[in-house]
Design an enzyme around this catalytic site. Structure first.
Site, mmCIF file in Angstrom:
data_model
loop_
_atom_site.group_PDB
_atom_site.id
_atom_site.type_symbol
_atom_site.label_atom_id
_atom_site.label_comp_id
_atom_site.label_asym_id
_atom_site.label_seq_id
_atom_site.Cartn_x
_atom_site.Cartn_y
_atom_site.Cartn_z
ATOM 1 N N HIS A 132 -15.974 11.209 12.304
ATOM 2 C CA HIS A 132 -14.602 10.685 12.329
ATOM 3 C C HIS A 132 -13.640 11.674 11.668
ATOM 4 O O HIS A 132 -13.366 11.569 10.469
ATOM 5 C CB HIS A 132 -14.540 9.337 11.605
ATOM 6 C CG HIS A 132 -15.157 8.235 12.379
ATOM 7 N ND1 HIS A 132 -14.450 7.467 13.284
ATOM 8 C CD2 HIS A 132 -16.432 7.789 12.414
ATOM 9 C CE1 HIS A 132 -15.262 6.583 13.828
ATOM 10 N NE2 HIS A 132 -16.478 6.757 13.315
ATOM 11 N N CYS B 173 -16.664 9.544 17.928
ATOM 12 C CA CYS B 173 -17.779 8.636 17.711
ATOM 13 C C CYS B 173 -18.159 7.909 19.013
ATOM 14 O O CYS B 173 -18.842 8.497 19.847
ATOM 15 C CB CYS B 173 -17.470 7.690 16.555
ATOM 16 S SG CYS B 173 -18.970 7.019 15.828
ATOM 17 N N GLU C 96 -10.545 11.870 11.796
ATOM 18 C CA GLU C 96 -9.256 11.298 11.382
ATOM 19 C C GLU C 96 -9.177 11.022 9.887
ATOM 20 O O GLU C 96 -8.090 11.036 9.302
ATOM 21 C CB GLU C 96 -8.945 10.020 12.185
ATOM 22 C CG GLU C 96 -9.830 8.804 11.913
ATOM 23 C CD GLU C 96 -11.095 8.752 12.761
ATOM 24 O OE1 GLU C 96 -11.593 9.813 13.188
ATOM 25 O OE2 GLU C 96 -11.613 7.625 12.982
ATOM 26 N N GLY D 130 0.833 -1.209 0.000
ATOM 27 C CA GLY D 130 0.000 0.000 0.000
ATOM 28 C C GLY D 130 0.860 1.248 0.000
ATOM 29 O O GLY D 130 0.579 2.220 -0.702
HETATM 30 N N1 GLN Z 1 -20.966 1.848 18.165
HETATM 31 C C1 GLN Z 1 -21.306 3.222 17.991
HETATM 32 C C2 GLN Z 1 -22.419 3.430 16.995
HETATM 33 O O1 GLN Z 1 -22.730 2.541 16.251
HETATM 34 C C3 GLN Z 1 -20.078 4.032 17.613
HETATM 35 C C4 GLN Z 1 -19.551 3.671 16.285
HETATM 36 C C5 GLN Z 1 -18.157 4.193 16.065
HETATM 37 O O2 GLN Z 1 -17.447 4.533 16.997
HETATM 38 N N2 GLN Z 1 -17.751 4.247 14.821
HETATM 39 O O3 GLN Z 1 -23.015 4.478 16.929
#
Ligand code: GLN
Length: 538
Positions: free
Chosen positions: A514, A388, A516, A22
């Site tokens: 997210h 998240c 990141e 990669g």
């Molecule tokens: N499990 C949580 C949800 O489904 C958080 C998901 C995550 O951190 N990507 O909302």
């Protein structure tokens, strides 16, 4: 305006997995991009999952989410970071996607009575998919990385399709780069060529003669090793490239460039002369140097579920490093698996860290430890970034320890809790299939003025990538707000809360998205930069 057809570089892997195909594919694409070519990358994953979404990150590494909501192999993240360009979900091709399209076409009656077979129907579907990307994106060069190792049963139809593509497009338009290994048994020992010889033989057995070899090794490939590899693999010695260990993966493009790989590729493609690209190189080198020159350490604790494999949170690791490099700091990340039992009374081990990050996660295991961690960071005024799951469990912690809701929880963890502070998205309640059914991809988020979020994003509208099923339950909005939490970002006309912060805290930020996945070398995502910055200030 593109004048000629797209050239293809097919990257195959030999000997064993984990050689860094990669990174080599991304580096090749980067070099060509720096040479003013319009490039992109495709990753073929020969496994039978439709996409990476249902795979355990401990076994397979992170699930990388694209802007358009694809749950992809983590190599897509490498491409995005190296090229500083978004990669669409169609660039991650799996066996399941190809077979589904063939089977659906067969059901529609598109094969007109033919017996449907791997050759030509499956191989045609693979070629069409690749050619369509090249054409619709008007690319000068498309790098296609074939996952797995030559000799695997699963990858055979893909390699066969790539072989056919070379025949159809002509050898002047297609290059095969094979990534292999030249191990040395001890530090000063001889570099062994046999694994490379064998894997090239395996490739030739299925009709593919590689044009270039990228040989992984611990120290630069010796001249004699190159000659021997050349002789046995029928690849000219000047087309055998050393990919030795480097301090940073960002140094690989320069390493290959110094060995003349761009000239070799341009010559083979019949492209005339190199354009003046020094300005591109200056910018790239400045970015690479910022990583090499950052020395002052910032210690960050990453408290999450999948901490056993570094690749589980690869984008977060990179994002922290991007932020550090820009700020002149070297971020040291300790992954901490906090078992709820193990952590009880042991939270103080977190006090040695300048910042705490809680990444995404699923399910009950480890959640109590994370809730306590989020609370510890709040009480001790330690910078906290919750992503998240880390956003959700920070809300649960606030519910329990500040709002007095001792049973506060997420219904993902405790379905019958009296205080479902985090609950399933209403539209998720009717969904049964687990694959590809989360809230995915980039969504618009409104950011309120005079908040930490606005201070770092400098905009009232941002777009961030999502991957979740649960969200903050607005029944608790008033109570939480009255106790000092601020929801500074929301989406879908305030239907969902996206960002939480605690204004009285040094730096306490939770994001439902997210961040990141948007971070790139030289251009760290804003929340990471602000978090590392806050963690650097005593
Ligand atoms: N499990 C949580 C949800 O489904 C958080 C998901 C995550 O951190 N990507 O909302």
């Amino acid at each position: 305006m593109q004048t000629e057809s797209t050239k293809y570089i097919f990257v195959t892997g030999g000997v064993m997995s984990g050689l860094g195909k990669g990174v080599i594919s991304s580096s090749l694409a980067k070099l060509l991009q720096l040479s003013n070519q319009k490039v992109s990358c495709v990753k073929i994953d020969p496994y039978l999952n439709y996409d990476a979404g249902t795979m355990n990150p401990i076994a397979h590494g992170e699930v990388f989410v694209t802007e358009d909501g694809g749950e992809c192999d983590m190599d897509i993240g490498n491409y995005e970071r190296f090229l500083n360009q978004n990669i669409p979900r169609t660039h991650n091709i799996t066996t399941a996607q190809i077979y589904s399209s063939v089977i659906e076409a067969e059901r529609r009656g598109e094969y007109l009575g033919a017996c449907v077979q791997i050759i030509p129907h499956v191989t045609d579907a693979i070629k069409d998919r690749i050619k369509k990307i090249a054409k619709t994106e008007n690319l000068d060069i498309l790098v296609v990385e074939c996952g797995g190792t030559v000799g695997d049963i699963e990858s055979l139809p893909f390699l066969e399709a790539l072989r056919q593509l070379r025949l159809e497009e002509g050898p002047e338009n297609v290059l095969f780069v094979h990534v292999t290994l030249a191990p040395s048994l001890d530090v000063v020992g001889e570099q062994k060529t046999k694994p490379t010889q064998h894997s090239v033989q395996e490739l030739r057995r299925i009709g593919i003669q590689p044009d270039l070899l990228a040989v992984r090794c611990s120290r630069p490939l010796e001249v004699d090793t190159k000659k021997k590899i050349s002789l046995f693999s029928n690849v000219s010695a000047k087309d055998v490239f050393s990919c030795h260990d480097a301090e940073s993966i960002l140094m690989v493009p320069q390493m290959l460039y110094d060995q003349g790989i761009v000239d070799v590729i341009f010559k083979k493609f019949g492209k005339v002369g190199l354009l003046n690209t020094s300005a591109n190189w200056d910018m790239w080198n400045a970015i690479v140097n910022s990583f090499l020159n950052s020395q002052e350490k910032v210690k960050i604790a990453m408290v999450g579920k999948y901490v056993k494999l570094a690749d589980s949170y690869v984008s977060i690791n990179h994002a922290l490093k991007h932020a550090g490099a820009k700020l002149g700091k070297k971020v040291v990340i300790d992954w901490i698996w906090i078992d709820s039992e193990e952590l009880n009374g042991d939270l103080d081990k977190l006090s040695q860290y300048s910042g705490i990050i809680v990444p995404g996660g699923f399910g009950e295991r480890g959640s109590e430890g994370i809730i306590k961690t989020a609370n510890y960071a709040r009480e001790k005024n330690i910078p906290y970034l919750g992503i998240c799951f880390g956003f959700q469990l920070a809300a649960v912690a606030f519910g329990r320890y500040v709002c007095g809701l001792s049973s506060a929880n997420s219904t993902e963890i405790a379905p019958n809790t009296e205080n479902p502070v985090i609950d399933l998205l209403p539209e998720q309640k009717i969904i049964e299939n687990k694959g590809g059914s989360l809230r995915l991809g980039a969504n618009e988020i409104k950011v309120e003025d005079n908040t930490l979020a606005f201070k770092l994003y400098k905009s009232n509208t941002i777009y961030k990538r999502h991957r979740h099923r649960y969200e903050f339950n607005q029944k608790y909005l008033e109570l939480f707000t009255s106790k000092g939490i601020r929801f500074s970002g929301y989406s879908d006309s305030k239907k969902r809360m996206e960002i939480l912060e605690i204004p009285s805290h040094k730096f306490y930020l939770g994001v439902q998205f997210h961040p990141e996945f948007n971070s790139r070398p030289g251009y760290p995502e804003e929340s990471f930069e602000a978090f590392v910055n806050a963690s650097s200030i005593a």
